[in-house]
Design a protein around this motif. Structure first.
Motif, PDB file in Angstrom:
ATOM      1  N   GLY A   1      86.661  47.068  43.983  1.00 36.34           N
ATOM      2  CA  GLY A   1      88.005  47.557  44.236  1.00 36.34           C
ATOM      3  C   GLY A   1      88.353  47.563  45.707  1.00 36.34           C
ATOM      4  N   TRP A   2      89.651  47.613  45.972  1.00 34.93           N
ATOM      5  CA  TRP A   2      90.178  47.804  47.327  1.00 34.93           C
ATOM      6  C   TRP A   2      91.022  49.072  47.322  1.00 34.93           C
ATOM      7  N   PHE A   3      90.830  49.883  48.336  1.00 30.07           N
ATOM      8  CA  PHE A   3      91.610  51.086  48.571  1.00 30.07           C
ATOM      9  C   PHE A   3      92.131  51.024  49.998  1.00 30.07           C
ATOM     10  N   ARG A   4      93.079  51.875  50.305  1.00 28.90           N
ATOM     11  CA  ARG A   4      93.580  51.950  51.683  1.00 28.90           C
ATOM     12  C   ARG A   4      93.946  53.384  52.021  1.00 28.90           C
ATOM     13  N   GLN A   5      93.926  53.660  53.308  1.00 31.72           N
ATOM     14  CA  GLN A   5      94.306  54.985  53.786  1.00 31.72           C
ATOM     15  C   GLN A   5      95.114  54.843  55.061  1.00 31.72           C
ATOM     16  N   ALA A   6      96.336  55.317  54.991  1.00 28.80           N
ATOM     17  CA  ALA A   6      97.218  55.304  56.152  1.00 28.80           C
ATOM     18  C   ALA A   6      97.048  56.619  56.911  1.00 28.80           C
ATOM     19  N   PRO A   7      97.398  56.644  58.206  1.00 26.53           N
ATOM     20  CA  PRO A   7      97.254  57.872  58.987  1.00 26.53           C
ATOM     21  C   PRO A   7      98.018  59.028  58.351  1.00 26.53           C
TER      22      PRO A   7
ATOM     23  N   LYS B   1      97.699  60.285  55.486  1.00 24.39           N
ATOM     24  CA  LYS B   1      97.884  60.185  54.042  1.00 24.39           C
ATOM     25  C   LYS B   1      96.537  60.128  53.335  1.00 24.39           C
ATOM     26  N   GLU B   2      96.583  60.402  52.044  1.00 23.22           N
ATOM     27  CA  GLU B   2      95.369  60.318  51.253  1.00 23.22           C
ATOM     28  C   GLU B   2      95.033  58.850  50.963  1.00 23.22           C
ATOM     29  N   ARG B   3      93.773  58.634  50.685  1.00 22.09           N
ATOM     30  CA  ARG B   3      93.344  57.297  50.278  1.00 22.09           C
ATOM     31  C   ARG B   3      94.026  56.936  48.975  1.00 22.09           C
ATOM     32  N   GLU B   4      94.451  55.683  48.853  1.00 22.61           N
ATOM     33  CA  GLU B   4      95.104  55.253  47.631  1.00 22.61           C
ATOM     34  C   GLU B   4      94.510  53.935  47.132  1.00 22.61           C
ATOM     35  N   PHE B   5      94.557  53.797  45.840  1.00 21.76           N
ATOM     36  CA  PHE B   5      94.066  52.606  45.173  1.00 21.76           C
ATOM     37  C   PHE B   5      95.009  51.439  45.443  1.00 21.76           C
ATOM     38  N   VAL B   6      94.422  50.251  45.626  1.00 22.13           N
ATOM     39  CA  VAL B   6      95.209  49.043  45.849  1.00 22.13           C
ATOM     40  C   VAL B   6      95.008  48.039  44.700  1.00 22.13           C
TER      41      VAL B   6
ATOM     42  N   VAL C   1      93.968  51.549  56.931  1.00 18.69           N
ATOM     43  CA  VAL C   1      92.589  51.060  56.923  1.00 18.69           C
ATOM     44  C   VAL C   1      92.273  50.694  55.470  1.00 18.69           C
ATOM     45  N   TYR C   2      91.774  49.491  55.283  1.00 16.70           N
ATOM     46  CA  TYR C   2      91.482  48.987  53.948  1.00 16.70           C
ATOM     47  C   TYR C   2      89.974  49.028  53.715  1.00 16.70           C
ATOM     48  N   TYR C   3      89.602  49.586  52.558  1.00 14.89           N
ATOM     49  CA  TYR C   3      88.204  49.747  52.195  1.00 14.89           C
ATOM     50  C   TYR C   3      87.906  49.000  50.895  1.00 14.89           C
ATOM     51  N   CYS C   4      86.753  48.354  50.834  1.00 10.49           N
ATOM     52  CA  CYS C   4      86.322  47.844  49.548  1.00 10.49           C
ATOM     53  C   CYS C   4      85.256  48.783  48.984  1.00 10.49           C
TER      54      CYS C   4
ATOM     55  N   THR D   1      79.888  51.504  33.413  1.00 11.69           N
ATOM     56  CA  THR D   1      79.999  50.641  32.238  1.00 11.69           C
ATOM     57  C   THR D   1      80.223  51.513  31.009  1.00 11.69           C
ATOM     58  N   PRO D   2      81.285  51.256  30.253  1.00 14.43           N
ATOM     59  CA  PRO D   2      82.358  50.317  30.563  1.00 14.43           C
ATOM     60  C   PRO D   2      83.215  50.839  31.712  1.00 14.43           C
ATOM     61  N   PHE D   3      83.913  49.941  32.361  1.00 14.79           N
ATOM     62  CA  PHE D   3      84.786  50.336  33.465  1.00 14.79           C
ATOM     63  C   PHE D   3      86.207  50.394  32.924  1.00 14.79           C
ATOM     64  N   LEU D   4      86.585  51.568  32.470  1.00 11.95           N
ATOM     65  CA  LEU D   4      87.837  51.761  31.759  1.00 11.95           C
ATOM     66  C   LEU D   4      89.019  51.744  32.717  1.00 11.95           C
ATOM     67  N   SER D   5      90.180  51.491  32.179  1.00  9.40           N
ATOM     68  CA  SER D   5      91.377  51.439  33.010  1.00  9.40           C
ATOM     69  C   SER D   5      91.661  52.778  33.683  1.00  9.40           C
ATOM     70  N   THR D   6      91.249  53.852  33.054  1.00 14.43           N
ATOM     71  CA  THR D   6      91.459  55.172  33.653  1.00 14.43           C
ATOM     72  C   THR D   6      90.550  55.404  34.857  1.00 14.43           C
ATOM     73  N   TYR D   7      89.583  54.527  35.060  1.00 16.78           N
ATOM     74  CA  TYR D   7      88.660  54.668  36.182  1.00 16.78           C
ATOM     75  C   TYR D   7      89.164  53.965  37.442  1.00 16.78           C
ATOM     76  N   TYR D   8      90.049  52.984  37.289  1.00 15.83           N
ATOM     77  CA  TYR D   8      90.352  52.055  38.374  1.00 15.83           C
ATOM     78  C   TYR D   8      90.688  52.760  39.679  1.00 15.83           C
ATOM     79  N   ALA D   9      91.541  53.744  39.613  1.00 17.13           N
ATOM     80  CA  ALA D   9      92.069  54.364  40.828  1.00 17.13           C
ATOM     81  C   ALA D   9      91.274  55.577  41.288  1.00 17.13           C
ATOM     82  N   ARG D  10      90.207  55.886  40.591  1.00 19.23           N
ATOM     83  CA  ARG D  10      89.432  57.082  40.902  1.00 19.23           C
ATOM     84  C   ARG D  10      88.297  56.731  41.849  1.00 19.23           C
ATOM     85  N   GLY D  11      88.517  57.007  43.107  1.00 17.09           N
ATOM     86  CA  GLY D  11      87.527  56.664  44.118  1.00 17.09           C
ATOM     87  C   GLY D  11      86.163  57.279  43.879  1.00 17.09           C
TER      88      GLY D  11
END
Length: 128
Positions: free
Chosen positions: A35-41, A43-48, A93-96, A102-112
Motif C-alpha cells: 500500500g501507499w499512504f501519505r501524510q500532509a503537515p 494532518k493525519e496519515r491517509e490511505f492512497v 510525505v508518501y509512505y509505502c 490473509t485474506p486481505f479484505l477490503s475493510t483492511y485497505y485503509a487501516r494502517g
C-alpha cells in the motif's frame, strides 16, 4: 531485516507527474499486499492506494482515483505509484507499507495498523 525504501519524490508543478518507487528487501513482496499512504503537515496519515497479491486487484482513495496508478514488479521487489495530474493538495510525505494479512479484505485497505512494515517516506511537493 526488512526494509522498504521509497524514492522518486520531489518538487513539481500542478499538472505534472511523478513516479514513486518502493524497493523492498528482506521479504518477498509477492506474499504481501502493498500500500501507499501519505501524510500532509498537520494532518493525519491517509490511505492512497493498495495492490493486493494479485496485481489485478487494486484500490484507490477517491481523492486520487483516475489520476494515480499503483503497480508492482515482484521480480524486482518493487512497488510503484504513478501520479499524474498532480495537485497542490497532493503535497505530503508518501509512505509505502506491506501487509501479510490473509485474506486481505477490503475493510483492511485503509487501516494502517494492519500493515506490518513501513518505509521512511519520500516528500512530494506540488506547487500551484
Amino acid at each position: 531485516q526488512v526494509q522498504l525504501v521509497e524514492s522518486g519524490g520531489g518538487l513539481v508543478q500542478a499538472g505534472d507527474s511523478l513516479r514513486l518507487s518502493c524497493a523492498a528487501s528482506g521479504l518477498t513482496i509477492s506474499n504481501y499486499a502493498m500500500g501507499w499512504f501519505r501524510q500532509a503537515p498537520g494532518k493525519e496519515r491517509e490511505f492512497v492506494a493498495v495492490i493486493r497479491r494479485s496485481a489485478d486487484n487494486t484500490y484507490y482513495a477517491d481523492s486520487v482515483k483516475g489520476r494515480f496508478a499503483i503497480s508492482r514488479d515482484n521480480a524486482k521487489s518493487t512497488t510503484y505509484l504513478q501520479m499524474n495530474s498532480l495537485k497542490p493538495e497532493d503535497t505530503a510525505v508518501y509512505y509505502c507499507a506491506a501487509s501479510s494479512r490473509t485474506p486481505f479484505l477490503s475493510t483492511y485497505y485503509a487501516r494502517g495498523s494492519l500493515y506490518d512494515y513501513w518505509g521512511q517516506g519520500t516528500q512530494v511537493t506540488v506547487s500551484s
